[in-house]
Design an enzyme around this catalytic site. Sequence first.
Site, PDB file in Angstrom:
ATOM      1  N   ASP A 166      14.712   8.086  -4.202  1.00 12.08           N
ATOM      2  CA  ASP A 166      15.057   6.750  -4.963  1.00 12.08           C
ATOM      3  C   ASP A 166      15.272   6.870  -6.170  1.00 12.08           C
ATOM      4  OD1 ASP A 166      13.314   6.403  -2.519  1.00 12.08           O
ATOM      5  OD2 ASP A 166      12.941   4.298  -3.099  1.00 12.08           O
ATOM      6  N   GLU A 174      14.314  -3.775  -0.936  1.00 12.15           N
ATOM      7  CA  GLU A 174      14.290  -2.466  -0.183  1.00 12.15           C
ATOM      8  C   GLU A 174      15.355  -2.344   0.978  1.00 12.15           C
ATOM      9  OE1 GLU A 174      11.042   0.297   1.997  1.00 12.15           O
ATOM     10  OE2 GLU A 174      10.511  -1.689   1.881  1.00 12.15           O
ATOM     11  N   HIS A 220      12.525  -3.022  -4.945  1.00 15.87           N
ATOM     12  CA  HIS A 220      12.773  -1.611  -4.779  1.00 15.87           C
ATOM     13  C   HIS A 220      14.030  -1.351  -5.481  1.00 15.87           C
ATOM     14  CE1 HIS A 220      10.392   0.172  -1.368  1.00 15.87           C
ATOM     15  NE2 HIS A 220      11.087   1.077  -1.503  1.00 15.87           N
ATOM     16  N   TRP A 238      16.649  13.654  -1.445  1.00 11.62           N
ATOM     17  CA  TRP A 238      15.326  13.303  -2.146  1.00 11.62           C
ATOM     18  C   TRP A 238      14.884  14.802  -2.784  1.00 11.62           C
ATOM     19  CZ3 TRP A 238      16.836  10.526   1.730  1.00 11.62           C
ATOM     20  CH2 TRP A 238      16.466   9.057   1.616  1.00 11.62           C
ATOM     21  N   ASP A 283       0.850  -1.222  -0.093  1.00  9.58           N
ATOM     22  CA  ASP A 283      -0.286   0.124  -0.150  1.00  9.58           C
ATOM     23  C   ASP A 283       0.892   1.267   0.077  1.00  9.58           C
ATOM     24  OD1 ASP A 283       1.191  -0.385   2.594  1.00  9.58           O
ATOM     25  OD2 ASP A 283      -0.841   0.209   3.706  1.00  9.58           O
ATOM     26  N   GLU A 284       1.714   1.367  -1.366  1.00  8.55           N
ATOM     27  CA  GLU A 284       2.640   2.682  -1.199  1.00  8.55           C
ATOM     28  C   GLU A 284       2.634   2.884  -2.585  1.00  8.55           C
ATOM     29  OE1 GLU A 284       6.543   4.180   0.878  1.00  8.55           O
ATOM     30  OE2 GLU A 284       5.739   2.477   1.339  1.00  8.55           O
TER      31      GLU A 284
END
Length: 862
Positions: free
Chosen positions: A471, A740, A761, A528, A463-464
């Site tokens: 990333d 991940e 990921h 980020w 749920d993302e």
Amino acid sequence: MSVTVATPTFEHHDLALGIGEVRPRISWTITAEPGWTQRAYEIETRRAGIAHESGRIESSEQILVPWADDDLDSRAAATVRVRVWGQDDAVSDWSSPSEVEIGLLHAEDWTAVGIGAGWHEDTEKDNPPPLLRGLFEVDGPVASARLYVTAHGLAEVEINGRRAGDQALLPGWTVYQSRLRVITIDVTELLVDGANAWGAWMGDGWYRGRFGFYEGGTRNLYGDRLGLLAQLEITYADGRRQTVGTDATWRAALGPITLGSLYDGERFDARRHDPAWSTAAYDASGWAPVAMVEFDLATFTTPDGPPVRCTEELRPKTVTALSGGRMLLDFGQNLVGRLRVTVKGEAGHVVRLLHAEVLQDGELYRRPLRGAAAIDEYTLAGLPDGEVWEPRLTIHGFRYVEVDGWEGRAIEDAVVARVYHSDMRRTGWFETSNPLVNRLHDNIVASMRGNFVDVPTDCPQRDERLGWTGDLQVFAPTASFLYDTSGFLASWLKDLEAEQLPDGTVPWYVPVIPGGDMWTPIRPGAVWGDVAVLTPWVLWSRYADKNVLARQYESARRWVDLVERLSGGAHLWNSGFQLGDWLDPAAPPDDPADAKTDRYLVATAYAAWSARHLAQIAEVLGRAGDAEHYAGLAGEIRRAFVEEYVNADGTLTSDAVTAYSLAIAFGLMPDHMVARAGHRLAALVAESGFTIATGFAGVNVVSDALSMTGHTDIAYGLLLEEECPSWLYAVKMGATTIWERWDSMLPDGSINPGEMTSFNHYALGSVADWMHRRVAGIEALEPGYRVVRFRPEPGGGLTWASARHLSPYGEISISWTHEQAVLTVELVVPIGVTGIVYLPGTEPVTIGAGTHRLHAELEETR
């Protein structure tokens, strides 16, 4: 060999149908004898049967050259061909013609109106999505027909019972309040003379479906009503034109889909499905009137990159019977997509498909999905010849599927996994003599495919599935070697700017959704936020598109200016919330930001790196004043970094791998201390037994920092380590995508207890950029690979390695072998590219287009 010009392309489109550039730039590749160079070119543009020739243009440029005719406008179509002259002044034949067609660019182009279901829905829960349907007449032979379509939600259009186009999840996910894509589809072959019907399967998608990781997700992110806007424009053979569109005459009904959720899956009751619903013969008298839905035409835009499509199909590798009649399918590859099943049974029988990435104790392990159910259900209609079904409104990340309720033929022959992602053109390949390294690279490619689904997501299963900016920032160089990401990432960067705050703050993920106190309201963070500067630079370096720098310049500048304000007069960004070296393997499972490296060291290092790149961007754009200012700022931050974080003996205040890697790779160490920092970095890696000690902030630079300071042997040790944590640990544990966490699966086969435990990921796969440049030895020295450096650095016991890349100028490749202390290198350079070859113990050699073979004696034999 004669000179041959390949079919030209437009901007970054593989298919230039429905594009929005009214003066689309043109590119071409050339095949010719070695030594041939382009001296001039000519472009012929043909519109409505009338040719316009540019005349001979003296230039060696062949990438994104200017449009040579009047502006195009909505619906305008043209064919373009190119010919070139060489230095001998001999002219080539014309290329094959290439077609370009513009979409609808203006609000006044639309006569259709938005429609949706007319009945009341409870907007606080999942609602069965409607079918929408209309009729129109065709009067005579059709020369061409174009469907222009967009939606609030998802739409899949059918005309006369046949699907229009092959795009999935149309119109994709953008920041809808700013940018809503209109898709153009050629539907000429779907029309029939006389009565025609068309309609759309609708779905919640990102628009109003439950989405997000905070408190079970958020509904109605962009609105609470699904809507369709579609316009069909028909050109007859006799020149007449007809336009039909969604309007009040359309009808709506509930269809066979009772749930369509990106997270939870799709439920389809085939007893309620009539395949003729989108044909003129179908009786829709019981359908309800539609309601009008307002669309903001000012937000309409055309696609920059390719749509999501099915690109591959996989059969189960193994089938295992479980208790209770369940079947476990292993597709041998963690993938993103959905199943297509061929089933046979009685009406009302239900087949359930449960998806997961991993097993534990022989069963699906679904805890890492968190709040995503990832279950598809099909209720059979009971057709005597069997039924074929694939979901429309969902996708899943999975390797394993548990099938409950299977009846009929052998399941291994009746189920196929269909892989979906944005259909970017593959451009990069890499291989070595080490099978584990090859599997690692395959895993990186697979993770990229699974997460480049309209936006660059962090993971595709739980749920993302969000466009996390950090990333992508660390992975963009790898991504842009493996696939043509030019249009895909250019589109996403537009969304990034749309979501960027006025003060320059870049969100953690784009598009933005609610994320609780930790992630929203939006706040600035290093690594980020730096995507606003560093990713446009990657696109410039790989594709030579100055427009992307110009378009993103203000976004990049606002980010750097914000960081300068936050850093104050000391030029140290040492306050505020930071993720730092996120997912450092030393961090506890419940606190992934608790890394060995000081998070403010990371922030200040990135501040210098982005300021330096912004200065370079300004220089490319001819902004001399800005270039000087930001170069000076980068110097000031570098001085502050040295004073704050560099000790007198050349060590750092954070005696950690990521700290040294950033300081070296970003050029922050004083020149006389670089070697000492490199030795300390190498020592830390060796002391750890060559296991990895970086998170997201260091993983893309550690190998380069080692190579830059003469420790490529240590970088190979890091690459080839098999104990946890390491890249090959996951490979040895059976991974088929990048995890991940370094230890998403623990050595005993159990799953990491952390809440964030994805097995797909791509961020930790950013080491592939070093593999391409240092192991194989291909690196762009000038934008678009106009000048390429070949610099293989053999090591790690590899006896051979190879890489090839489809640059804007054509294929560039290198293949080397290491036998009996002799390095033999074979190179291919396309027309328009100059190569500079660096081999151990030799002076650099400049080479032109053609195939080359070189040798070098390795150092240990002297």
